[in-house]
Scaffold this motif. Sequence first.
Motif: not given
Length: 123
Positions: A54-74
């Motif tokens: 959960d913590i890593a997801y919040e830290m990484l999701k908006d960094r350039p070159g990274l995003r919530p993974a399509p399909y999984f995040a939805s």
Amino acid sequence: MTYDEFNAFCRSLPATTHVVQWGGAHVWKVGGKVFAIGGWDEAGAPAFVFKASDIAYEMLKDRPGLRPAPYFASRGMKWIQHYGKPGLSDRELESYLAESHRLASLGLTKKKRRELGLDQDVR
């Protein structure tokens, strides 16, 4: 990181299996549970998907070159896609892949972890 480097690293983790599925993606599993995917890039560059805390997801999701993974995040899952620059360094990506492996193994039964030799400290 190239797909060959990605596959070599995932292969080095304990009790992993590799399949090519979902349109040619390199899918890595531990005990039948997916922990990493190499593929699904849109522009021809390598893209990598991994499970995150959960913590890593919040830290990484908006960094350039990274995003919530399509399909999984939805579907409410905490997965990140590394798809472009600057993204993560190879070393950082390896660290997150290893953590994804650990998180996926925590979803296995104690018996299955023991059978796979993963019963040591998995916190």
